[in-house]
Motif scaffolding. Structure first.
Motif, PDB file in Angstrom:
ATOM      1  N   ALA A   1       0.828  -1.207   0.000  1.00 20.45           N
ATOM      2  CA  ALA A   1       0.000   0.000   0.000  1.00 20.45           C
ATOM      3  C   ALA A   1       0.861   1.256   0.000  1.00 20.45           C
ATOM      4  O   ALA A   1       0.552   2.236  -0.693  1.00 20.45           O
ATOM      5  N   ARG A   2       1.960   1.231   0.764  1.00 17.52           N
ATOM      6  CA  ARG A   2       2.861   2.394   0.760  1.00 17.52           C
ATOM      7  C   ARG A   2       3.494   2.578  -0.616  1.00 17.52           C
ATOM      8  O   ARG A   2       3.647   3.699  -1.100  1.00 17.52           O
ATOM      9  N   LEU A   3       3.860   1.473  -1.253  1.00 16.33           N
ATOM     10  CA  LEU A   3       4.422   1.565  -2.593  1.00 16.33           C
ATOM     11  C   LEU A   3       3.370   2.069  -3.580  1.00 16.33           C
ATOM     12  O   LEU A   3       3.671   2.873  -4.474  1.00 16.33           O
ATOM     13  N   ALA A   4       2.131   1.628  -3.405  1.00 15.52           N
ATOM     14  CA  ALA A   4       1.050   2.050  -4.305  1.00 15.52           C
ATOM     15  C   ALA A   4       0.866   3.555  -4.298  1.00 15.52           C
ATOM     16  O   ALA A   4       0.467   4.149  -5.307  1.00 15.52           O
ATOM     17  N   ARG A   5       1.197   4.204  -3.204  1.00 17.01           N
ATOM     18  CA  ARG A   5       1.005   5.647  -3.091  1.00 17.01           C
ATOM     19  C   ARG A   5       1.987   6.441  -3.953  1.00 17.01           C
ATOM     20  O   ARG A   5       1.868   7.664  -4.063  1.00 17.01           O
ATOM     21  N   SER A   6       2.920   5.758  -4.590  1.00 19.46           N
ATOM     22  CA  SER A   6       3.813   6.447  -5.540  1.00 19.46           C
ATOM     23  C   SER A   6       3.032   7.109  -6.662  1.00 19.46           C
ATOM     24  O   SER A   6       3.528   8.020  -7.326  1.00 19.46           O
ATOM     25  N   MET A   7       1.799   6.636  -6.895  1.00 20.23           N
ATOM     26  CA  MET A   7       0.990   7.158  -7.995  1.00 20.23           C
ATOM     27  C   MET A   7      -0.100   8.117  -7.527  1.00 20.23           C
ATOM     28  O   MET A   7      -0.989   8.468  -8.299  1.00 20.23           O
ATOM     29  N   ASP A   8      -0.033   8.563  -6.297  1.00 21.79           N
ATOM     30  CA  ASP A   8      -1.080   9.439  -5.761  1.00 21.79           C
ATOM     31  C   ASP A   8      -1.328  10.675  -6.625  1.00 21.79           C
ATOM     32  O   ASP A   8      -2.464  11.141  -6.749  1.00 21.79           O
ATOM     33  N   ARG A   9      -0.296  11.237  -7.203  1.00 21.92           N
ATOM     34  CA  ARG A   9      -0.420  12.503  -7.937  1.00 21.92           C
ATOM     35  C   ARG A   9      -0.380  12.301  -9.453  1.00 21.92           C
ATOM     36  O   ARG A   9       0.030  13.197 -10.199  1.00 21.92           O
ATOM     37  N   TRP A  10      -0.813  11.147  -9.909  1.00 23.62           N
ATOM     38  CA  TRP A  10      -0.699  10.823 -11.328  1.00 23.62           C
ATOM     39  C   TRP A  10      -1.474  11.785 -12.220  1.00 23.62           C
ATOM     40  O   TRP A  10      -1.084  12.022 -13.369  1.00 23.62           O
ATOM     41  N   ARG A  11      -2.564  12.361 -11.713  1.00 25.18           N
ATOM     42  CA  ARG A  11      -3.379  13.253 -12.548  1.00 25.18           C
ATOM     43  C   ARG A  11      -2.643  14.537 -12.936  1.00 25.18           C
ATOM     44  O   ARG A  11      -3.032  15.208 -13.898  1.00 25.18           O
ATOM     45  N   LYS A  12      -1.598  14.903 -12.200  1.00 27.96           N
ATOM     46  CA  LYS A  12      -0.856  16.121 -12.513  1.00 27.96           C
ATOM     47  C   LYS A  12       0.203  15.891 -13.585  1.00 27.96           C
ATOM     48  O   LYS A  12       0.795  16.849 -14.078  1.00 27.96           O
ATOM     49  N   LEU A  13       0.460  14.645 -13.939  1.00 24.39           N
ATOM     50  CA  LEU A  13       1.531  14.346 -14.880  1.00 24.39           C
ATOM     51  C   LEU A  13       1.213  14.860 -16.281  1.00 24.39           C
ATOM     52  O   LEU A  13       0.061  14.863 -16.721  1.00 24.39           O
ATOM     53  N   VAL A  14       2.258  15.264 -16.974  1.00 25.94           N
ATOM     54  CA  VAL A  14       2.121  15.662 -18.371  1.00 25.94           C
ATOM     55  C   VAL A  14       1.821  14.418 -19.216  1.00 25.94           C
ATOM     56  O   VAL A  14       2.223  13.303 -18.866  1.00 25.94           O
ATOM     57  N   GLU A  15       1.097  14.614 -20.301  1.00 20.27           N
ATOM     58  CA  GLU A  15       0.895  13.503 -21.237  1.00 20.27           C
ATOM     59  C   GLU A  15       2.177  13.257 -22.041  1.00 20.27           C
ATOM     60  O   GLU A  15       2.953  14.183 -22.270  1.00 20.27           O
ATOM     61  N   PRO A  16       2.448  11.997 -22.443  1.00 22.40           N
ATOM     62  CA  PRO A  16       1.609  10.805 -22.285  1.00 22.40           C
ATOM     63  C   PRO A  16       1.792  10.065 -20.960  1.00 22.40           C
ATOM     64  O   PRO A  16       1.240   8.979 -20.797  1.00 22.40           O
ATOM     65  N   LEU A  17       2.548  10.653 -20.030  1.00 23.85           N
ATOM     66  CA  LEU A  17       2.772   9.967 -18.759  1.00 23.85           C
ATOM     67  C   LEU A  17       1.462   9.750 -18.005  1.00 23.85           C
ATOM     68  O   LEU A  17       1.255   8.696 -17.383  1.00 23.85           O
ATOM     69  N   ARG A  18       0.566  10.751 -18.059  1.00 24.19           N
ATOM     70  CA  ARG A  18      -0.686  10.640 -17.317  1.00 24.19           C
ATOM     71  C   ARG A  18      -1.488   9.418 -17.769  1.00 24.19           C
ATOM     72  O   ARG A  18      -1.965   8.632 -16.953  1.00 24.19           O
ATOM     73  N   SER A  19      -1.626   9.240 -19.053  1.00 26.25           N
ATOM     74  CA  SER A  19      -2.394   8.110 -19.570  1.00 26.25           C
ATOM     75  C   SER A  19      -1.729   6.780 -19.242  1.00 26.25           C
ATOM     76  O   SER A  19      -2.398   5.800 -18.895  1.00 26.25           O
ATOM     77  N   ALA A  20      -0.400   6.745 -19.335  1.00 29.83           N
ATOM     78  CA  ALA A  20       0.324   5.511 -19.019  1.00 29.83           C
ATOM     79  C   ALA A  20       0.201   5.166 -17.534  1.00 29.83           C
ATOM     80  O   ALA A  20       0.042   3.999 -17.159  1.00 29.83           O
ATOM     81  N   ALA A  21       0.269   6.194 -16.676  1.00 30.95           N
ATOM     82  CA  ALA A  21       0.107   5.971 -15.242  1.00 30.95           C
ATOM     83  C   ALA A  21      -1.302   5.467 -14.931  1.00 30.95           C
ATOM     84  O   ALA A  21      -1.490   4.549 -14.119  1.00 30.95           O
ATOM     85  N   HIS A  22      -2.291   6.071 -15.566  1.00 32.61           N
ATOM     86  CA  HIS A  22      -3.682   5.655 -15.371  1.00 32.61           C
ATOM     87  C   HIS A  22      -3.858   4.182 -15.738  1.00 32.61           C
ATOM     88  O   HIS A  22      -4.508   3.412 -15.019  1.00 32.61           O
ATOM     89  N   GLU A  23      -3.276   3.774 -16.845  1.00 33.89           N
ATOM     90  CA  GLU A  23      -3.373   2.387 -17.285  1.00 33.89           C
ATOM     91  C   GLU A  23      -2.739   1.442 -16.266  1.00 33.89           C
ATOM     92  O   GLU A  23      -3.273   0.365 -15.970  1.00 33.89           O
ATOM     93  N   ALA A  24      -1.595   1.842 -15.701  1.00 33.41           N
ATOM     94  CA  ALA A  24      -0.929   1.002 -14.712  1.00 33.41           C
ATOM     95  C   ALA A  24      -1.769   0.868 -13.444  1.00 33.41           C
ATOM     96  O   ALA A  24      -1.864  -0.220 -12.849  1.00 33.41           O
ATOM     97  N   ILE A  25      -2.387   1.950 -13.020  1.00 30.87           N
ATOM     98  CA  ILE A  25      -3.247   1.910 -11.832  1.00 30.87           C
ATOM     99  C   ILE A  25      -4.446   1.014 -12.084  1.00 30.87           C
ATOM    100  O   ILE A  25      -4.839   0.205 -11.231  1.00 30.87           O
ATOM    101  N   ARG A  26      -5.035   1.122 -13.262  1.00 23.93           N
ATOM    102  CA  ARG A  26      -6.181   0.280 -13.612  1.00 23.93           C
ATOM    103  C   ARG A  26      -5.777  -1.191 -13.653  1.00 23.93           C
ATOM    104  O   ARG A  26      -6.574  -2.072 -13.312  1.00 23.93           O
ATOM    105  N   ARG A  27      -4.549  -1.454 -14.061  1.00 18.40           N
ATOM    106  CA  ARG A  27      -4.060  -2.830 -14.099  1.00 18.40           C
ATOM    107  C   ARG A  27      -4.042  -3.428 -12.684  1.00 18.40           C
ATOM    108  O   ARG A  27      -4.394  -4.593 -12.482  1.00 18.40           O
TER     109      ARG A  27
END
Length: 323
Positions: free
Chosen positions: A276-302
């Motif tokens: 769970a602590r490691l999972a929080r590395s993606m807490d701020r994924w919505r602020k990322l520039v594209e295409p990082l934001r979409s790639a981060a979203h996909e990883a979280i959904r995975r």
């Protein structure tokens, strides 16, 4: 008001100006070059020369804002751009204040009996900061012998602070001597668990100039001393990479995110709290520039797609996906 206090206020104001200069450069399309205005560099130089300020305060003032702090000030975050600008600032200070860094190292490095009093600790911290900048300057002036001096300081160190400071300077400067120091460091402290945790973390937090840090982290996961089921060891390597090395983690090819999702799921099967602590590395994924934001979203959904996630990880992941 005491003179040192007056100077201290000015020094902290200089640090705020450095933050402002960094944020301006990050949001600019211009190449990362000389980021700091001359007056800010001059102010930092005055800090180094001010005999009324103690070493610990100087080290604090001269510490540039972290990449994480700079990202928190931005609406849209490009981790690689932040890293490039911050590294450019460090190199600028290393080069333009080179004689002062050399003087600081010579006057503050450990000599004689090791002491744990406040003044001695501050002097060691400032000397190690100076050594780091001197080794970084070597990247632009390869004839410098400061990496040799750093390796010599590592081999002759009488305390862990100086030993870590020397190897960190070589790692941050990405000098070949770093591999020699890291190998000897491991040999010296192979039986000391907490020290080897630092050894793993130091490599996971290395600058990712050539895109090799993720491969290095994967190699270190196969090291005989790495055990994923050891929480401290997992945090020292994997969490350091994902939490504390943003430019290496947020890769354009999304392989850092793939690595993150695999490790979260793997850890969740036997240690949900660490996962769970490691999972929080993606807490701020919505602020990322594209295409990082979409790639981060996909990883979280995975990760979210796994039916039997622990309650600890599910809470973090569901929160990250909430609109």
């Amino acid at each position: 008001m005491h003179a040192a206090q007056r100077e201290g206020g000015a020094d902290l104001a200089g640090q705020r100006l450095a933050t402002r200069a960094a944020l301006s450069a990050i949001q600019s399309d211009a190449p990362a070059g000389l980021i700091l205005p001359p007056e800010v560099v001059q102010a930092f130089g005055q800090v180094l020369q001010n005999t009324q300020l103690d070493a610990a305060f100087k080290e604090l003032v001269l510490t540039l804002p972290s990449e994480t702090y700079l990202a928190e000030q931005l609406t849209v975050v490009d981790p690689l751009r932040i890293h490039q600008v911050r590294q450019a600032m460090r190199l600028q200070l290393a080069l333009e204040l080179h004689p002062l860094w050399a003087h600081i190292y010579e006057t503050h490095r450990t000599r004689g009996t090791f002491s744990i009093d406040t003044q001695a600790m501050g002097s060691r911290a400032l000397a190690n900061m100076a050594l780091l900048h001197l080794c970084m300057a070597n990247t632009q002036a390869s004839s410098s012998d400061w990496p040799d001096q750093a390796l010599h300081a590592f081999k002759g160190a009488t305390n862990m602070t100086d030993r870590m400071g020397a190897v960190n300077a070589l790692v941050q400067a990405q000098h070949p001597h770093a591999q020699t120091a890291l190998a000897e460091f491991h040999s010296l402290f192979a039986r000391e668990e907490l020290v080897i945790d630092k050894w793993f973390a130091l490599q996971a937090s290395a600058p990712d100039q050539d895109g090799s840090v993720l491969d290095q982290v994967k190699r270190l996961m196969r090291h005989p001393d790495f055990q994923l089921r050891n929480p401290n060891r997992a945090r020292s390597l994997i969490s350091t990479y994902c939490h504390a090395n943003p430019s290496a983690f947020h890769r354009a090819d999304a392989s850092g995110y793939v690595f993150w999702s695999e490790r979260v799921l793997e850890l969740d099967s036997f240690n949900p709290q660490v996962a769970a602590r490691l999972a929080r590395s993606m807490d701020r994924w919505r602020k990322l520039v594209e295409p990082l934001r979409s790639a981060a979203h996909e990883a979280i959904r995975r990760v979210a797609a796994k039916d039997d996630l622990s309650a600890d990880v599910r809470e973090v992941i569901d929160s990250a996906l909430e609109d």
